[in-house]
Design a protein around this motif. Structure first.
Motif, PDB file in Angstrom:
ATOM      1  N   PRO A 122       2.382  11.609   7.073  1.00  0.00           N
ATOM      2  CA  PRO A 122       2.968  10.611   6.523  1.00  0.00           C
ATOM      3  C   PRO A 122       3.481  11.075   5.050  1.00  0.00           C
ATOM      4  CG  PRO A 122       1.133   9.556   7.560  1.00  0.00           C
ATOM      5  CD  PRO A 122       0.960  11.064   7.647  1.00  0.00           C
ATOM      6  N   VAL A 123       2.739  12.036   4.392  1.00  0.00           N
ATOM      7  CA  VAL A 123       2.919  12.443   2.850  1.00  0.00           C
ATOM      8  C   VAL A 123       4.179  13.167   2.854  1.00  0.00           C
ATOM      9  CG1 VAL A 123       1.713  14.631   3.153  1.00  0.00           C
ATOM     10  CG2 VAL A 123       1.580  13.439   1.151  1.00  0.00           C
ATOM     11  N   LEU A 124       4.774  13.711   4.280  1.00  0.00           N
ATOM     12  CA  LEU A 124       6.018  14.493   4.134  1.00  0.00           C
ATOM     13  C   LEU A 124       7.016  13.559   3.621  1.00  0.00           C
ATOM     14  CD1 LEU A 124       5.572  16.893   7.043  1.00  0.00           C
ATOM     15  CD2 LEU A 124       4.933  17.250   4.836  1.00  0.00           C
ATOM     16  N   GLN A 125       6.991  12.354   3.770  1.00  0.00           N
ATOM     17  CA  GLN A 125       8.238  11.388   3.495  1.00  0.00           C
ATOM     18  C   GLN A 125       8.077  10.787   2.058  1.00  0.00           C
ATOM     19  OE1 GLN A 125       9.189   8.433   6.606  1.00  0.00           O
ATOM     20  NE2 GLN A 125       8.346   9.907   8.361  1.00  0.00           N
ATOM     21  N   LEU A 126       7.043  11.210   1.163  1.00  0.00           N
ATOM     22  CA  LEU A 126       6.975  10.896  -0.206  1.00  0.00           C
ATOM     23  C   LEU A 126       8.183  11.560  -0.739  1.00  0.00           C
ATOM     24  CD1 LEU A 126       3.269  11.047  -0.943  1.00  0.00           C
ATOM     25  CD2 LEU A 126       4.612   8.944  -0.597  1.00  0.00           C
ATOM     26  N   PRO A 127       8.696  10.806  -1.805  1.00  0.00           N
ATOM     27  CA  PRO A 127       9.885  11.441  -2.587  1.00  0.00           C
ATOM     28  C   PRO A 127       9.655  12.557  -3.228  1.00  0.00           C
ATOM     29  CG  PRO A 127       8.843   9.268  -3.591  1.00  0.00           C
ATOM     30  CD  PRO A 127       8.558   9.264  -2.380  1.00  0.00           C
ATOM     31  N   GLU A 183      -8.151   8.173  -4.433  1.00  0.00           N
ATOM     32  CA  GLU A 183      -7.287   9.520  -4.552  1.00  0.00           C
ATOM     33  C   GLU A 183      -7.579  10.112  -3.222  1.00  0.00           C
ATOM     34  OE1 GLU A 183      -5.677  10.402  -7.139  1.00  0.00           O
ATOM     35  OE2 GLU A 183      -6.257   8.541  -8.622  1.00  0.00           O
ATOM     36  N   GLY A 184      -6.564  11.234  -3.166  1.00  0.00           N
ATOM     37  CA  GLY A 184      -6.710  11.882  -1.816  1.00  0.00           C
ATOM     38  C   GLY A 184      -7.453  13.335  -2.151  1.00  0.00           C
ATOM     39  N   THR A 185      -7.347  14.098  -1.185  1.00  0.00           N
ATOM     40  CA  THR A 185      -8.119  15.208  -1.449  1.00  0.00           C
ATOM     41  C   THR A 185      -7.138  16.532  -1.768  1.00  0.00           C
ATOM     42  OG1 THR A 185      -9.766  14.501   0.492  1.00  0.00           O
ATOM     43  CG2 THR A 185      -9.575  17.074  -0.248  1.00  0.00           C
ATOM     44  N   ILE A 211       0.884  -1.162   0.108  1.00  0.00           N
ATOM     45  CA  ILE A 211      -0.094   0.055   0.005  1.00  0.00           C
ATOM     46  C   ILE A 211       0.983   1.288  -0.086  1.00  0.00           C
ATOM     47  CG2 ILE A 211      -1.759   1.220   1.231  1.00  0.00           C
ATOM     48  CD1 ILE A 211      -2.774  -1.164   2.283  1.00  0.00           C
ATOM     49  N   ARG A 212       0.783   2.176  -1.050  1.00  0.00           N
ATOM     50  CA  ARG A 212       1.425   3.412  -1.059  1.00  0.00           C
ATOM     51  C   ARG A 212       0.579   4.548  -1.313  1.00  0.00           C
ATOM     52  NH1 ARG A 212       6.290   1.629  -5.646  1.00  0.00           N
ATOM     53  NH2 ARG A 212       7.220  -0.361  -4.289  1.00  0.00           N
ATOM     54  N   LEU A 213       1.337   5.673  -0.576  1.00  0.00           N
ATOM     55  CA  LEU A 213       0.491   6.841  -0.517  1.00  0.00           C
ATOM     56  C   LEU A 213       0.646   7.504  -1.994  1.00  0.00           C
ATOM     57  CD1 LEU A 213       1.561   8.593   2.926  1.00  0.00           C
ATOM     58  CD2 LEU A 213      -0.603   7.248   2.338  1.00  0.00           C
ATOM     59  N   ILE A 214      -0.512   8.266  -2.287  1.00  0.00           N
ATOM     60  CA  ILE A 214      -0.456   8.893  -3.655  1.00  0.00           C
ATOM     61  C   ILE A 214      -0.417  10.653  -2.980  1.00  0.00           C
ATOM     62  CG2 ILE A 214      -1.645   9.747  -5.586  1.00  0.00           C
ATOM     63  CD1 ILE A 214      -3.179   7.164  -5.133  1.00  0.00           C
ATOM     64  N   PRO A 215       0.300  11.346  -3.504  1.00  0.00           N
ATOM     65  CA  PRO A 215       0.508  12.616  -2.880  1.00  0.00           C
ATOM     66  C   PRO A 215      -0.572  13.622  -3.669  1.00  0.00           C
ATOM     67  CG  PRO A 215       2.165  12.055  -4.736  1.00  0.00           C
ATOM     68  CD  PRO A 215       1.710  10.993  -4.382  1.00  0.00           C
ATOM     69  N   PRO A 216      -0.981  14.645  -2.832  1.00  0.00           N
ATOM     70  CA  PRO A 216      -2.175  15.171  -3.085  1.00  0.00           C
ATOM     71  C   PRO A 216      -1.735  16.359  -4.127  1.00  0.00           C
ATOM     72  CG  PRO A 216      -1.520  15.938  -0.754  1.00  0.00           C
ATOM     73  CD  PRO A 216      -0.569  14.683  -1.274  1.00  0.00           C
ATOM     74  N   VAL A 217      -2.769  16.531  -4.817  1.00  0.00           N
ATOM     75  CA  VAL A 217      -2.559  17.892  -5.694  1.00  0.00           C
ATOM     76  C   VAL A 217      -2.517  19.203  -5.062  1.00  0.00           C
ATOM     77  CG1 VAL A 217      -3.327  19.126  -7.691  1.00  0.00           C
ATOM     78  CG2 VAL A 217      -3.649  16.464  -7.798  1.00  0.00           C
ATOM     79  N   ARG A 218      -1.561  19.932  -5.261  1.00  0.00           N
ATOM     80  CA  ARG A 218      -1.255  21.101  -4.490  1.00  0.00           C
ATOM     81  C   ARG A 218      -2.246  22.150  -5.037  1.00  0.00           C
ATOM     82  NH1 ARG A 218       2.079  22.948  -0.696  1.00  0.00           N
ATOM     83  NH2 ARG A 218       2.418  25.089  -0.248  1.00  0.00           N
TER      84      ARG A 218
END
Length: 647
Positions: free
Chosen positions: A193-198, A240-242, A59-66
């Motif tokens: 946790p999203v802060l550790q995404l590449p 998808e994230g928000t 399970i991997r995180l999807i970075p949100p759209v800024r």
């Protein structure tokens, strides 16, 4: 010995009891086993299924759209662009150095990139993806994908990165984003946790930083299937994230572009404020810089060039810069004098060009003196001796109280970095900070905006808006968040004496519209658009006796960084104020010659929504203005960065 019938019956009963006990025990065990099997197969099925699938599903995180940042017209001033990158996961790669060597045969990987990747891999946990390279071309991504079997742990990805289409046009306001550091994570009690995404980026300065919570959004998740060696086989599902919320600013990017072009080559700050709402229509610091350099990872030479520039492009002079306000401060002293009753508009003070106080001579800027002047002419002709007299009558406490009512010495709340509070000095301040008693000479200097008094261009804009309206106007930079309008702050009346305020406004009008006013050459002849204002010149260094003996007599003869600052504050139209404008040109010389012409051009541009008609200018100036407008129109292209060309 022959067993009796009784013995036989007793033995049978014992066997039956043992059989029943054993059977009961076996039955209980079977029931317990059956119950546990049911619990495992039914109640805990999902848990054990997940444990089994962990061998093949990640399970991997999807970075949100800024979220986007818009100006008041809807133009995007901070957006997102597609970004192809490649990442590596240490636990899937095995020998990371060997894998990087293979990758370097497919795309260019400089030694410093390889070294940086190895450091990052060792610093992060084994399962955390680390970005190797980004902003790759489609051909590079295709080569990596085609050679995937030979690159365990390496994954090509497509994401979004920040882009600033106006480049330096709004750099100091919008700010920029940058990579997440360990310090950023450590500062949070519960790190996102999203802060550790590449490659994930967060706001560093300006609106990007101060509106980070609204702009960031929340991460999504995706389930991927991997094989025995960790190779991604397929994506099973995705949630998808928000996306972050969009932010709309009060800034007009077209007016901002004009301002940047108008002061190109200067070290300057310019602010245009709507006095009715407090909206900042333009807040420009010159020279600027390209925030895309920081978002993409600025090089050492580029950063060093910005740091070494004497015009300080990285400093936002509009809110971080503080300057002696000079004669632009005189309206506060005049209002305080009228309200305290220490003078009346009709009183005249004689100005011989200087005044001796406590054994020290204080000069007026006009060495020959102004003769007998009243309050209106003292403002319009900027007579220092008149305000020396008012300062002695008032004392620093009453000067301080009035200037604070007008917004000086106050840190105004804006989502910008390092907003300065300026300095509105008092007796207690000097005693506490310097361990010295307040002197009469300190009050004399403060009465003309020199000495310890320091103000930012933002504070001068607030002061001007309050003088124009008589209300507690507060600056506003954010117009809407997530499509929802942010209501302007209430602007209660300041409680200023109406007659006193009218006299001060008359003085400001004559500064620009009377032949003896210090800004007469920067007047607006269009009757419905007349400008009222005040020039100011704040001293940086005095010309020494040795320099005078060597022939240095004028500001222009001094090195640039020793010349006076030039200031102008104003509002218009005079009869129905709509805009306040402030111009500060560092080491520009005189406010009437350097700052006032810029302020008039900027004010007319805001009033007309574009280049004003030439009829707004005095007839002898129209040919020059027309040439200037033609030149500026070619320098207002989006994305231009104000440079400098002066010596």
């Amino acid at each position: 010995m022959k067993r009796t019938t009784r013995d036989t019956a007793e033995g049978a009963r014992r066997v039956t009891r043992r059989a029943l006990l054993l059977g009961s025990m076996m039955g209980a065990g079977m029931l317990m086993l059956a119950g546990r099997m049911r619990q495992i197969q039914v109640a805990e099925a999902d848990q054990f299924r997940l444990l089994a699938e962990e061998n093949r599903i990640n399970i991997r995180l999807i970075p949100p759209v800024r979220g986007l940042i818009h100006d008041r017209t809807g133009a995007v001033v901070a957006g997102n662009e597609q970004n192809y990158r490649v990442v590596i996961v240490r636990e899937d790669a095995g020998d990371v150095e060997e894998v990087l060597g293979r990758l370097a045969r497919l795309i260019e990987l400089p030694d410093e990139v390889v070294e940086r990747t190895l450091r990052e891999v060792r610093r992060h946990r084994p399962f955390v993806p680390v970005t190797i390279a980004e902003r790759l071309s489609w051909d590079q991504i295709a080569r990596i994908a085609a050679n995937a079997p030979a690159l365990p742990g390496v994954t090509p990805e497509v994401g979004l990165s920040r882009h600033y289409p106006l480049a330096g046009g709004l750099a100091h306001v919008v700010g920029y984003v940058g990579a997440v550091s360990e310090r950023d994570i450590a500062e949070q009690e519960v790190p996102d946790p999203v802060l550790q995404l590449p490659g994930f980026q967060i706001g560093r300065i300006g609106v990007e930083r101060h509106m980070e919570h609204a702009l960031r959004g929340s991460a999504g998740t995706r389930r991927i299937e991997v094989n025995a060696v960790g190779r991604v086989m397929r994506e099973l599902d995705r949630r998808e994230g928000t996306a972050g919320r969009n932010v709309q600013l009060t800034i007009d990017h077209r007016l901002q572009a004009f301002v940047q072009a108008r002061v190109a080559g200067e070290s300057a700050a310019v602010i245009v404020m709507d006095v009715r709402s407090g909206d900042l229509l333009s807040i420009a610091s010159s020279p600027s810089y390209d925030p895309n350099l920081f978002a993409h990872g600025i090089s050492v030479p580029d950063f060093r060039a910005l740091l070494d520039d004497p015009y300080r492009p990285l400093v936002d002079k509009t809110v971080q810069g503080v300057y002696p306000p000079g004669s632009t401060f005189k309206m506060a002293v005049a209002l305080a004098a009228l309200e305290a009753g220490v003078t009346v508009p009709e009183e005249r003070v004689f100005c011989p060009g200087h005044v001796d106080i406590s054994g020290r001579r204080f000069h007026c800027w006009k060495r020959g003196g102004h003769g007998r002047v009243g309050l209106v002419s003292a403002i319009s002709e900027s007579c220092d001796v008149y305000f020396y007299e008012m300062g002695q009558r008032l004392g620093i406490e009453r000067i301080n109280a009035m200037s604070e009512r007008l917004g000086m010495g106050v840190r105004h709340a804006l989502p910008m970095s390092s907003v300065a509070a300026g300095l509105n000095p008092t007796r207690e301040w000097k005693r506490d900070r310097r361990g010295e008693a307040w002197q009469v000479g300190d009050t004399i200097n403060a009465s003309i905006g020199q000495g310890f008094v320091l103000s930012s261009p933002l504070q001068l804009a607030v002061m001007t808006a309050r003088l124009a309206t008589g209300r507690a106007v507060a600056p506003r930079l954010v117009r809407a968040i997530g499509g929802r309008e942010e209501p302007p702050a209430e602007t209660p009346a300041l409680g200023l004496d109406a007659r006193a305020l009218a006299v001060v406004r008359q003085g400001m009008s004559e500064v620009v519209n009377h032949r003896r006013g210090t800004a007469w050459s920067s007047r607006v002849v269009e009757s419905s658009a007349r400008l009222a204002g005040k020039t100011g010149t704040s001293q940086v260094f005095s010309i020494t006796a040795a320099e005078r003996a060597a022939g240095v007599r004028r500001q222009q003869d001094l090195p640039w960084n020793r010349r006076n600052h030039a200031l102008f504050v104003g509002y218009g139209p005079e009869e129905a104020p709509a805009y306040a404008v402030v111009v500060v040109i560092e080491h520009g010389g005189g406010g009437s010659s350097a700052a006032a012409p810029v302020a008039r051009d900027v004010y007319l541009q805001a009033l007309h929504g574009g280049f004003p008609p030439l009829a707004a200018y005095p007839e002898p100036q129209r040919n020059r203005i027309e040439t200037m407008q033609q030149d500026l129109s070619g320098r207002m292209a989006p994305g231009t960065v104000g440079g400098r060309d002066r010596a």
